[in-house]
Scaffold this active site. Structure first.
Site, PDB file in Angstrom:
ATOM      1  CB  THR A   1     -10.847   9.608   2.832  1.00  0.00           C
ATOM      2  OG1 THR A   1      -9.763  10.087   3.756  1.00  0.00           O
ATOM      3  CG2 THR A   1     -11.677   8.282   3.214  1.00  0.00           C
TER       4      THR A   1
ATOM      5  CD  GLU B   1       2.371   5.385   6.381  1.00  0.00           C
ATOM      6  OE1 GLU B   1       1.453   4.972   5.521  1.00  0.00           O
ATOM      7  OE2 GLU B   1       1.964   6.121   7.245  1.00  0.00           O
TER       8      GLU B   1
ATOM      9  CE  LYS C   1       0.519  -3.469   3.150  1.00  0.00           C
ATOM     10  NZ  LYS C   1      -0.388  -2.237   4.078  1.00  0.00           N
TER      11      LYS C   1
ATOM     12  CB  THR D   1      -0.951  -0.066   1.327  1.00  0.00           C
ATOM     13  OG1 THR D   1      -0.457  -0.057   2.493  1.00  0.00           O
ATOM     14  CG2 THR D   1      -2.069  -0.892   1.036  1.00  0.00           C
TER      15      THR D   1
ATOM     16  CG  ASN E   1      -0.194   8.750   7.790  1.00  0.00           C
ATOM     17  OD1 ASN E   1      -0.969   7.844   7.207  1.00  0.00           O
ATOM     18  ND2 ASN E   1       1.055   8.521   8.087  1.00  0.00           N
TER      19      ASN E   1
ATOM     20  CB  THR F   1      -2.184  -1.674   7.881  1.00  0.00           C
ATOM     21  OG1 THR F   1      -3.019  -1.272   8.540  1.00  0.00           O
ATOM     22  CG2 THR F   1      -2.600  -2.078   6.595  1.00  0.00           C
TER      23      THR F   1
END
Lengths: 409, 409
Positions: free
Chosen positions: A409, A281, A185, A153, A404, A199
């Protein structure tokens, strides 16, 4: 770890990926791992009480089959979480279609999802893509790598790890090889707390023949010392999953308590865990925390987690700032038993803090230079006992915020 | 709150500030609060086990005097923490000099420090500044405000709050007034967990006459519902302090259980707590969390703290992003008792999530517009019981990173 060697892919599995249109980017987003025969399975899932639909189905299926999996069907771009009955229905529909495609029971399908939370999974996109994908799967390292790429992702690189062990043959026979390979991942929402510990999505494959219960006994301690010892942001995901499959295609049976197998599995788990955190990230520094001298191991973990989750410590690292006072504050509020006049902090081998105060040999310029490295270690000795742990984390940068906070979204 | 009214400053105190040269910026960094007579005192300090030197001295002194304070001596620019014996010596030297200046016992001096951790406090700079400062202190609102400005570190505005109550006089006499005023500082390393509950420094003054034990009974619940309900970054400081002093100069005695006094004190504490979080480092949004329907109040707090400390939730807020899935994940890992299919999330009055999934009336554009406001509320109902809490926090922005990652130690 893109150092793929075809001779390291466990036998008995085929891999592949397709563009199903779930990722907004249009990239490959649907991966399959197909075992030639039902493989023994052991799994670990997130401890988050809000749990994605596929994890509910996975637990149901592993119970129904007694720990057997034929098909792992993984989509990226949608977590299929907090989507109510529609989410469960979407996961079940995917399993039914995969079962039809590969002539197995739906219960032998293990669905996984990663991506945005709260949006219903468009299962029909996966179902439509299945027949074509079934034609392209294969056992080679290229196929393996395609799957590793498709499940990404916000990851910037694919995560894979490999190990092999030799097992002595019968008298007069050559030793035989057992292979272990993992793909995973994860980049944000990374603080896996798996129970019996997951995640982040990780799939580990071996061609050893191992009973599911034995496989589980190997998996749990390996997970505890790897995936449960990393954090990017402290956000425990709703979807974390580690799945270990054993095809038996090597013809080598592995019973309980085989130290070579346990060590090889641990190496693969540790490598994947470290690759996940190394791709955290927005990070600019990968940090190894070594906590020693704690009253017990649980206290060592408390200190590591307090440090790993302190925005002030993580931003100081982003600035290569040897401001050890922030570390001292985090140690102080960690909840671990400490003596504020006894603890010691080192950056690598450089003395920074001793007896709870500035070390007389603290060299600020040297410390700053050390922290400019892309990877460094912080060692803390509490001088309270023999508890210890090793934990991997990242700094906190403006890039993490950009990734982030950009409204998408 | 710069709305200073001279009639609101409690009688019996004098205030002032000086540039002692502790702050690198050269700004005022040394403040005094001097009671005309020994004032009754109650205090709350950080629960961090690494505790700054002045806090050790403060506890010693309050015990020695049975809760009496003449002089509060506050420096900014240096936390006097993790500095070993040198730190304790520096605090004691400051107390001795202040005692000499104001003709009191050293035990009647209450030292406070805020700023960088791990660097010895240059007490001599404070001591040299004392005689001049003693000449300039006074009882007016200007003096009060000077003190409030001098204790700032990364704060962008001073924090003050005021209340007054009227107490009925003897028959035939006019009602008499009791004043309460508070000043505080704090912007980063803000997650006060004070015990009996306090880099936040807060001083609250009243001219009521109150015994120290009674004063303490008023302070602790007020602190619990104010300073212990805010977080900027989850980093509990080594120096947090809340001090409440009662001079008695109003001539009004307040005994235990006076609801008007308790309410006025609560209002001052809540106002200061909210001012601290509203000045959180780098914030662009101030967020009120209302957690309802928890199994108990402790569970409500668990949910609030998980949300307030989630980098993913806080960065979504920075982007005005109605990504409620991150809130659902934080609720799930909070440790609180939840039913993943029962909880409900609202942004203000806007329905977002119900029954653990997307609310049918969720309007993404409206939610985004609501989150663009500088201040908004997030309301969560767990539907598990009657536990609740209100908690104040901030978003997490690139500016927070800049403030804390710029290498300036």
């Amino acid at each position: 770890m893109s150092d793929l060697c075809p001779f390291l892919i466990p036998r008995g599995f085929r891999f592949g990926a397709a563009k199903a249109g779930v990722k907004a980017s249009g990239r490959a987003d649907f991966a399959l791992i197909v075992a030639d025969e039902p493989a023994s399975a052991a799994a670990a899932f997130t401890s988050n009480k809000v749990t994605a639909a596929p994890l509910h189905i996975d637990k149901e299926h592993l119970t129904a089959t007694g720990g057997k999996v034929r098909v792992v069907a993984i989509n990226a771009g949608n977590a299929n979480c907090a989507a109510g009955q529609a989410g469960l229905d979407a996961a079940r529909a995917t399993c039914a279609a995969a079962a039809q495609t590969f002539h197995c029971r739906p219960e032998e399908v293990f669905p996984s999802s990663t991506g945005v939370i709260g949006v219903p999974l468009p299962a029909e996109k996966l179902i439509v893509a299945l027949p074509g994908l079934a034609q392209t799967i294969g056992p080679e390292s290229d196929h393996f790598n395609e799957a590793a790429l498709a499940i990404m992702t916000t990851d910037t690189v694919e995560k894979t790890a490999f190990a092999r062990i030799e097992v002595a043959g019968a008298p007069g026979e050559a030793p035989r090889e057992v292979r272990i390979a993992g793909l995973g991942k994860g980049s944000g929402m990374i603080y896996p707390q798996l129970v019996p510990h997951a995640t982040m999505l990780v799939y580990i494959l071996t061609d050893a023949a191992v009973e599911p219960a034995v496989l589980n006994a190997y998996l749990q301690p390996a997970v505890e010392l790897s995936f449960n010892r990393i954090s990017v942001d402290g956000d425990t995901s709703t979807n974390d999953t580690v799945l270990l499959l054993a095809s038996g295609a090597s013809g080598v049976s592995i019973g309980a308590g085989n130290p070579a197998f346990a060590t090889a599995l641990q190496q693969v788990c540790s490598s994947l865990a470290r690759q996940v955190v190394a791709d955290g990230e927005g990070l600019t520094h990968l940090v190894e925390l070594q906590i020693n001298g704690a009253a017990n191991d649980a206290d060592a973990l408390r200190v590591a987690k307090a440090i790993a989750h302190s925005p002030l410590v993580k931003t100081a690292w982003a600035g290569c700032d040897p401001n050890w006072g922030r570390l001292a504050a985090a140690i102080g509020y960690s909840g671990a038993q400490i003596d504020p006049e006894a603890f010691e902090i080192r950056f690598g081998d450089l003395p920074v803090c001793s007896n709870g105060g500035c070390d007389p040999e603290f060299d600020e310029a040297a410390a700053h230079a050390y922290l400019e490295q892309a990877q460094f270690s912080v060692t803390i000795n509490l001088h309270q006992g023999t508890g210890s742990c090793v934990f991997w984390t990242t700094d906190l940068t403006t890039e993490y915020i950009h990734i982030n906070a950009d409204y998408s979204t």
